[in-house]
Design an enzyme around this catalytic site. Structure first.
Site, PDB file in Angstrom:
ATOM      1  CB  CYS A 119      -0.893   0.014   1.233  1.00  0.00           C
ATOM      2  SG  CYS A 119      -2.023  -1.372   1.335  1.00  0.00           S
ATOM      3  CG  LEU A 120       4.072   3.910  -2.492  1.00  0.00           C
ATOM      4  CD1 LEU A 120       4.684   4.498  -1.218  1.00  0.00           C
ATOM      5  CD2 LEU A 120       5.203   3.501  -3.452  1.00  0.00           C
ATOM      6  CD  GLU A 122      -1.594   8.414   0.549  1.00  0.00           C
ATOM      7  OE1 GLU A 122      -1.845   9.635   0.486  1.00  0.00           O
ATOM      8  OE2 GLU A 122      -1.020   7.878   1.514  1.00  0.00           O
ATOM      9  N   GLY A 126       0.736   9.157  -6.876  1.00  0.00           N
ATOM     10  CA  GLY A 126       1.018   7.925  -7.636  1.00  0.00           C
ATOM     11  C   GLY A 126       2.497   7.893  -7.942  1.00  0.00           C
ATOM     12  CB  SER A 127       4.465   9.363 -10.751  1.00  0.00           C
ATOM     13  OG  SER A 127       3.904   8.561 -11.769  1.00  0.00           O
ATOM     14  NE  ARG A 262      -8.708 -16.047 -41.589  1.00  0.00           N
ATOM     15  CZ  ARG A 262      -9.991 -16.010 -41.893  1.00  0.00           C
ATOM     16  NH1 ARG A 262     -10.768 -17.065 -41.690  1.00  0.00           N
ATOM     17  NH2 ARG A 262     -10.518 -14.908 -42.398  1.00  0.00           N
ATOM     18  CD  GLU A 357       5.203  -4.051  -8.655  1.00  0.00           C
ATOM     19  OE1 GLU A 357       6.413  -4.244  -8.734  1.00  0.00           O
ATOM     20  OE2 GLU A 357       4.432  -4.847  -8.109  1.00  0.00           O
ATOM     21  NE  ARG A 369      15.365  11.469 -10.475  1.00  0.00           N
ATOM     22  CZ  ARG A 369      14.599  11.546  -9.403  1.00  0.00           C
ATOM     23  NH1 ARG A 369      14.730  10.694  -8.419  1.00  0.00           N
ATOM     24  NH2 ARG A 369      13.679  12.481  -9.312  1.00  0.00           N
TER      25      ARG A 369
END
Ligand code: COS
Length: 377
Positions: A119-120, A122, A126-127, A262, A357, A369
């Site tokens: 649970c991270l 909200e 998000g990001s 096919r 994720e 980065r």
């Protein structure tokens, strides 16, 4: 693949063909999660595969886990994701928990009797995960949690939740991580989200209203929660990559099979060079993403976790899965757009892999980065 990995893959192939594939279309339509399927995966040792044997796991590596998740994802991304997220939670407890926490919470998760959830996110973070607003106020003997977590995979069916909440200042340093179990007073669940894909895997809001959590449920220490979350996500991003590879693999197989059967213009459509080029590109991209995922997993197993490669694996494999499943629908033509063939479901299941994720834009940001740091020293 070594002999053990081949046997692992074969046993999971048998399991998915016997227990998942026959219900795949029906359960997708009905949004039906089967706990007995998850527990069956637990009996095969998959649900706690990378956890130490002392806590009921198999003590295997992430390369083994990736092979397992790939295989499950060929029939069901939903079950593969349920296992993957539950293992991410176990990975967090194993890495950051104390001995008491590991003994208390891991065995039910490693055995597959219970599910773990993370649970991270909200509604407004998000990001930008470190701006989360759920609070954990220190009181005697513990913390009172208030807030709402969104888009929680296995919300409502999981027993053990790793929850990031704010104990201090704004930003990453004010975040702490807690273990909260279903049944705790003040913990409740919102409605099941209506989603485009991953229909078998329930996604719910997880709500905290004056929810008392004892201090022994704090992971690592106050202010360490953001590192706990991102440390867990590094491994989670590799496993999401492996699920994407499994999905792409199945989409390639379905495309070859269908195009050989096919007939148009008096020949199998596979014999048209335009289609051969398309399917060859699909297969090539799938293998390339598998190699990248395996490389990231090998480094993790060697104790040299590399966030850049974790992000690269997730980014590449999930973008490839979206492209390959979309092309698989194209190969199938009109019927590919119907539920008569599994590629329709696969294309829907692929989309959110580019979002969960860490969106693929966030993966690019993480990679950039690292590149900048490597260049500037
Ligand atoms: N492992 C451990 N710690 C990490 C880390 C990692 N992979 N990445 C960053 N950190 C640490 C940093 O070292 C920093 O700590 P210090 O200040 O002590 O050095 C802290 O976390 C904050 O990092 P940073 O300042 O880089 O935070 P940003 O907000 O600028 O960037 C991103 C962090 C955007 C990369 C992060 O928030 C992220 O991954 N967001 C996506 C969230 C996500 O994946 N959500 C999905 C939830 S599950 S569906």
């Amino acid at each position: 693949m070594n002999e053990f990995q081949t046997e692992l893959k074969n046993s999971l192939e048998r399991f998915r063909l016997d227990h998942i594939e026959p219900h795949a279309e029906h359960d997708d339509a009905e949004e039906n999660f089967r706990m007995d399927v998850f527990r069956g995966l637990g009996e095969l040792g998959v649900c706690g595969m990378t956890v130490d044997e002392n806590y009921g796991g198999l003590g295997l590596g992430y390369t083994d886990l990736c092979i397992a998740l790939e295989e499950i994802a060929k029939s069901s991304v939903s079950y593969a994701v349920t296992v993957s997220v539950s293992l991410m939670v176990q990975g967090i407890i194993q890495k950051f928990g104390n001995e008491e926490q590991k003994k208390k919470y891991l065995p039910d998760l490693t055995s597959g009797q219970e599910i773990g959830a993370f649970c991270l996110s909200e509604s407004s973070s998000g990001s930008d995960a470190k701006s989360l607003k759920t609070t954990a106020k220190k009181v005697e003997g513990g913390y009172i949690l208030n807030g709402a977590k969104m888009w929680i995979t296995s919300g409502g069916i999981a027993k053990t939740y790793v929850v990031m909440a704010r104990t201090g200042e704004e930003g990453a340093k004010g975040v702490s991580a807690f273990i909260v179990q279903d049944g705790t007073e003040g913990l409740s669940f919102g409605k099941k989200e209506k989603k485009m894909g991953w229909k078998v895997s329930p996604t719910r809001e997880v709500l905290f209203q004056n929810c008392f959590v004892p201090e022994e449920n704090l992971l690592l220490g106050e202010g360490q929660g953001f590192k706990v979350a991102l440390g867990g996500l590094d491994a989670g991003r590799i496993t999401i990559g492996s699920i994407a590879v499994g999905l792409s693999d199945r989409a390639v197989s379905e495309s070859v099979k269908y195009s050989l059967e096919r007939q148009q213009f008096d020949q199998p459509i596979f014999d048209f060079q335009g289609l051969q080029f398309m399917i060859s590109d699909m297969a090539c991209e799938m293998e390339a993403s598998r190699l990248l995922v395996m490389k990231a997993a090998e480094l993790l197993d060697a104790g040299k976790i590399n966030s850049k490669l974790c992000s690269m694996a997730k980014l590449k494999a999930t973008d490839v899965a979206m492209k390959v499943t979309t092309d698989a629908v194209q190969v199938h033509g009109g019927v590919g757009y119907t539920t008569e063939y599994p590629v329709e479901r696969m294309m829907r299941d692929a989309k959110v892999l580019q979002i969960v994720e860490g969106t693929n834009q966030i993966q690019r940001l993480v990679i950039a980065r690292h590149l900048k740091k490597e260049f500037q020293g």
